[in-house]
Design a protein around this motif. Structure first.
Motif, PDB file in Angstrom:
ATOM      1  N   ASP A   1      -9.400  -3.053  68.867  1.00 16.90           N
ATOM      2  CA  ASP A   1      -9.996  -4.332  68.490  1.00 16.90           C
ATOM      3  C   ASP A   1      -9.010  -5.467  68.800  1.00 16.90           C
ATOM      4  O   ASP A   1      -7.787  -5.294  68.702  1.00 16.90           O
ATOM      5  N   PHE A   2      -9.541  -6.624  69.161  1.00 19.22           N
ATOM      6  CA  PHE A   2      -8.709  -7.780  69.501  1.00 19.22           C
ATOM      7  C   PHE A   2      -8.612  -8.732  68.310  1.00 19.22           C
ATOM      8  O   PHE A   2      -9.610  -8.998  67.636  1.00 19.22           O
ATOM      9  N   TRP A   3      -7.414  -9.250  68.097  1.00 23.76           N
ATOM     10  CA  TRP A   3      -7.166 -10.217  67.029  1.00 23.76           C
ATOM     11  C   TRP A   3      -6.824 -11.564  67.675  1.00 23.76           C
ATOM     12  O   TRP A   3      -5.918 -11.652  68.504  1.00 23.76           O
ATOM     13  N   ILE A   4      -7.577 -12.566  67.303  1.00 21.42           N
ATOM     14  CA  ILE A   4      -7.332 -13.939  67.764  1.00 21.42           C
ATOM     15  C   ILE A   4      -6.814 -14.728  66.560  1.00 21.42           C
ATOM     16  O   ILE A   4      -7.605 -15.191  65.715  1.00 21.42           O
ATOM     17  N   PRO A   5      -5.490 -14.894  66.417  1.00 21.53           N
ATOM     18  CA  PRO A   5      -4.966 -15.582  65.238  1.00 21.53           C
ATOM     19  C   PRO A   5      -5.461 -17.019  65.110  1.00 21.53           C
ATOM     20  O   PRO A   5      -5.729 -17.501  64.008  1.00 21.53           O
ATOM     21  N   ASP A   6      -5.591 -17.696  66.248  1.00 16.68           N
ATOM     22  CA  ASP A   6      -6.011 -19.098  66.186  1.00 16.68           C
ATOM     23  C   ASP A   6      -6.557 -19.518  67.539  1.00 16.68           C
ATOM     24  O   ASP A   6      -6.060 -19.082  68.591  1.00 16.68           O
ATOM     25  N   ALA A   7      -7.574 -20.348  67.521  1.00 20.77           N
ATOM     26  CA  ALA A   7      -8.154 -20.898  68.746  1.00 20.77           C
ATOM     27  C   ALA A   7      -9.016 -22.083  68.351  1.00 20.77           C
ATOM     28  O   ALA A   7      -9.567 -22.123  67.245  1.00 20.77           O
ATOM     29  N   PRO A   8      -9.153 -23.086  69.230  1.00 24.31           N
ATOM     30  CA  PRO A   8     -10.002 -24.241  68.920  1.00 24.31           C
ATOM     31  C   PRO A   8     -11.429 -23.806  68.599  1.00 24.31           C
ATOM     32  O   PRO A   8     -12.007 -22.965  69.306  1.00 24.31           O
TER      33      PRO A   8
ATOM     34  N   PRO B   1     -19.649 -11.359  68.924  1.00 27.57           N
ATOM     35  CA  PRO B   1     -19.390 -12.010  67.640  1.00 27.57           C
ATOM     36  C   PRO B   1     -17.894 -12.113  67.348  1.00 27.57           C
ATOM     37  O   PRO B   1     -17.144 -11.165  67.588  1.00 27.57           O
ATOM     38  N   PHE B   2     -17.484 -13.266  66.841  1.00 26.60           N
ATOM     39  CA  PHE B   2     -16.123 -13.474  66.356  1.00 26.60           C
ATOM     40  C   PHE B   2     -16.170 -13.276  64.836  1.00 26.60           C
ATOM     41  O   PHE B   2     -16.750 -14.086  64.117  1.00 26.60           O
ATOM     42  N   VAL B   3     -15.562 -12.176  64.383  1.00 27.00           N
ATOM     43  CA  VAL B   3     -15.649 -11.769  62.977  1.00 27.00           C
ATOM     44  C   VAL B   3     -14.439 -12.295  62.217  1.00 27.00           C
ATOM     45  O   VAL B   3     -13.303 -12.266  62.724  1.00 27.00           O
ATOM     46  N   ALA B   4     -14.656 -12.753  60.997  1.00 27.67           N
ATOM     47  CA  ALA B   4     -13.574 -13.312  60.188  1.00 27.67           C
ATOM     48  C   ALA B   4     -12.551 -12.239  59.827  1.00 27.67           C
ATOM     49  O   ALA B   4     -12.900 -11.114  59.469  1.00 27.67           O
ATOM     50  N   LEU B   5     -11.270 -12.597  59.937  1.00 29.80           N
ATOM     51  CA  LEU B   5     -10.179 -11.720  59.520  1.00 29.80           C
ATOM     52  C   LEU B   5      -9.464 -12.375  58.348  1.00 29.80           C
ATOM     53  O   LEU B   5      -8.838 -13.430  58.501  1.00 29.80           O
ATOM     54  N   ASP B   6      -9.559 -11.757  57.195  1.00 33.72           N
ATOM     55  CA  ASP B   6      -8.987 -12.344  55.981  1.00 33.72           C
ATOM     56  C   ASP B   6      -7.717 -11.634  55.513  1.00 33.72           C
ATOM     57  O   ASP B   6      -7.061 -12.105  54.585  1.00 33.72           O
ATOM     58  N   ASP B   7      -7.373 -10.500  56.134  1.00 31.91           N
ATOM     59  CA  ASP B   7      -6.159  -9.766  55.758  1.00 31.91           C
ATOM     60  C   ASP B   7      -5.169  -9.794  56.908  1.00 31.91           C
ATOM     61  O   ASP B   7      -5.547  -9.628  58.069  1.00 31.91           O
ATOM     62  N   ASP B   8      -3.905  -9.965  56.565  1.00 29.68           N
ATOM     63  CA  ASP B   8      -2.850 -10.007  57.577  1.00 29.68           C
ATOM     64  C   ASP B   8      -2.707  -8.633  58.234  1.00 29.68           C
ATOM     65  O   ASP B   8      -2.400  -7.654  57.558  1.00 29.68           O
ATOM     66  N   PRO B   9      -2.918  -8.518  59.567  1.00 28.61           N
ATOM     67  CA  PRO B   9      -2.792  -7.215  60.218  1.00 28.61           C
ATOM     68  C   PRO B   9      -1.371  -6.672  60.230  1.00 28.61           C
ATOM     69  O   PRO B   9      -1.165  -5.465  60.352  1.00 28.61           O
ATOM     70  N   GLY B  10      -0.392  -7.568  60.121  1.00 30.35           N
ATOM     71  CA  GLY B  10       0.994  -7.120  60.129  1.00 30.35           C
ATOM     72  C   GLY B  10       1.327  -6.325  61.367  1.00 30.35           C
ATOM     73  O   GLY B  10       0.979  -6.681  62.499  1.00 30.35           O
ATOM     74  N   ALA B  11       1.960  -5.156  61.155  1.00 29.63           N
ATOM     75  CA  ALA B  11       2.415  -4.332  62.275  1.00 29.63           C
ATOM     76  C   ALA B  11       1.289  -3.536  62.922  1.00 29.63           C
ATOM     77  O   ALA B  11       1.510  -2.829  63.905  1.00 29.63           O
TER      78      ALA B  11
ATOM     79  N   GLY C   1     -11.729 -16.414  59.532  1.00 28.12           N
ATOM     80  CA  GLY C   1     -11.071 -15.991  58.310  1.00 28.12           C
ATOM     81  C   GLY C   1      -9.700 -16.637  58.161  1.00 28.12           C
ATOM     82  O   GLY C   1      -9.266 -17.418  59.015  1.00 28.12           O
ATOM     83  N   ARG C   2      -9.003 -16.259  57.104  1.00 22.92           N
ATOM     84  CA  ARG C   2      -7.669 -16.849  56.854  1.00 22.92           C
ATOM     85  C   ARG C   2      -6.697 -16.519  57.978  1.00 22.92           C
ATOM     86  O   ARG C   2      -5.760 -17.280  58.239  1.00 22.92           O
ATOM     87  N   PHE C   3      -6.903 -15.374  58.640  1.00 24.33           N
ATOM     88  CA  PHE C   3      -6.005 -14.969  59.717  1.00 24.33           C
ATOM     89  C   PHE C   3      -6.698 -14.981  61.079  1.00 24.33           C
ATOM     90  O   PHE C   3      -6.271 -14.297  62.000  1.00 24.33           O
TER      91      PHE C   3
END
Length: 365
Positions: A82-89, A103-113, A41-43
């Motif tokens: 839940d774990f957030w992976i902002p970026d990875a190859p 499964p690596f699920v797309a995150l399209d909303d900024d989790p922020g705080a 996803g975007r994030f």
């Protein structure tokens, strides 16, 4: 073991079906390897913190220097843990998904705080020479299966102290306190060379106390909790200590518990769960003191009908009492798991009570 129900050990609900099942089913002729899907996803990506294998996936990502964050508040479909992976190859993500089935699920909303950085904690596990320890061996194997690095901690290094320099977590597997301290040797045994005589004595006790007070986490399983209660002064007691077998007995049974899933130690756990309790397990209640606020009750036995399967005599002694507690001490904490949440690497339903304690905010060093 009065029960060996793998479905219960894995936290899987099974209902009996008393009528024939008719459906368009197809036989599976060979083993199916799970392959996790990947959608970016975007994030970045989200990993489901309820999955044990999500921890292995995170460990494999950390091996390659990938930064990981974790949700500590609910945001949309994402839960605390839940774990957030902002970026990875991309190639790495696809490899990890294939290796773990997660499964690596797309995150399209900024989790922020709602999410904060987490890091791999430096883990040591006490290993004694005398007689070996089956619980320690199984726990080592479990950590290896889920790609958690660890160091075996022997008496000499433990007694030398200054543990915080190298470790964030120390695990004491199920064992009795006398053996841990070195006072449980059979006189008939031949003399061991000095360097192989197990027991860390008062020096080790002092080192573990200093480790916790300086910010470390000490984890004890089952009888090893006596170390925390008798030597480190945590304000809890074992309510089944000293009870005769005719009053209380639970030899390898599956018991019903309630879980405070909002506590970081229990992230990803269901509120209603099962615990595998073996003879020698511990059950806790807080001792009245000026430090009661330091105790967090994480897992509690239900108020009635505690037994799921196996054998339980004297449920009134444990109903409504704590199965897992965390006690703040100095800058650190002691986590007492009264049952073996990692028993023989079979109890998948409670692995997370250990795994969560090995993943945390980056410690100040």
């Amino acid at each position: 073991m009065s029960t060996d129900n793998m479905a219960e050990f894995m936290g899987v609900r099974v209902d009996p079906v008393r009528t024939p099942v008719t459906a368009g089913l197809t036989p599976i002729p060979a083993w199916l390897e799970p392959h996790g899907t990947v959608a970016k996803g975007r994030f970045g990506y989200v990993l489901d913190g309820r999955l044990n294998d999500a921890f292995r996936a995170v460990n494999l990502l950390w091996d390659e220097g990938v930064q990981v964050r974790r949700f500590h508040a609910k945001q949309g479909a994402h839960r605390p843990g839940d774990f957030w992976i902002p970026d990875a190859p991309q190639a790495l993500v696809e490899h990890v998904a294939q290796e773990t089935g997660v499964p690596f699920v797309a995150l399209d909303d900024d989790p922020g705080a709602a999410a904060a950085p987490v890091s791999r904690l430096r883990v040591a596990m006490y290993q004694r020479f005398y007689g070996g320890n089956m619980d320690e061996g199984w726990t080592r194997w479990l950590l290896e299966q889920f790609s958690f690095p660890y160091t075996s901690l022997f008496d000499a290094e433990l007694k030398a102290g200054n543990l915080n320099r190298k470790y964030d977590v120390v695990i004491i597997p199920e064992d009795n306190l006398s053996t841990l301290k070195g006072g449980d040797r059979d006189e008939d045994e031949p003399d061991y060379p000095p360097e192989y005589r197990s027991g860390f004595g008062d020096e080790g006790i002092a080192a573990l106390k200093a480790f916790v007070e300086a910010g470390g986490t000490l984890i004890t399983f089952s009888r090893a909790g006596d170390l925390a209660m008798e030597e480190l002064g945590v304000p809890v007691r074992n309510v089944v200590a000293g009870l005769p077998g005719r009053s209380f007995w639970s030899p390898g049974s599956t018991l019903k518990v309630k879980v405070d899933a909002s506590d970081p130690v229990a992230y990803g756990m269901p509120e209603d769960a099962l615990a595998t309790y073996l003879a020698g397990g511990q059950v806790y209640e807080t001792v009245a003191s000026a430090k009661n606020e330091a105790v967090r009750r994480i897992v509690t036995y239900v108020d009635r009908d505690v037994l799921q399967s196996g054998w339980l005599l004297g449920e009134e002694h444990i109903a409504g009492k704590a199965a897992v507690v965390a006690v703040a001490k100095g800058k650190g904490q002691v986590l007492l798991l009264g049952f073996r949440a990692q028993h023989r690497a079979q109890t998948h339903g409670t692995f997370k009570l250990l795994f969560n304690a090995l993943v945390g905010p980056p410690p100040a060093r």
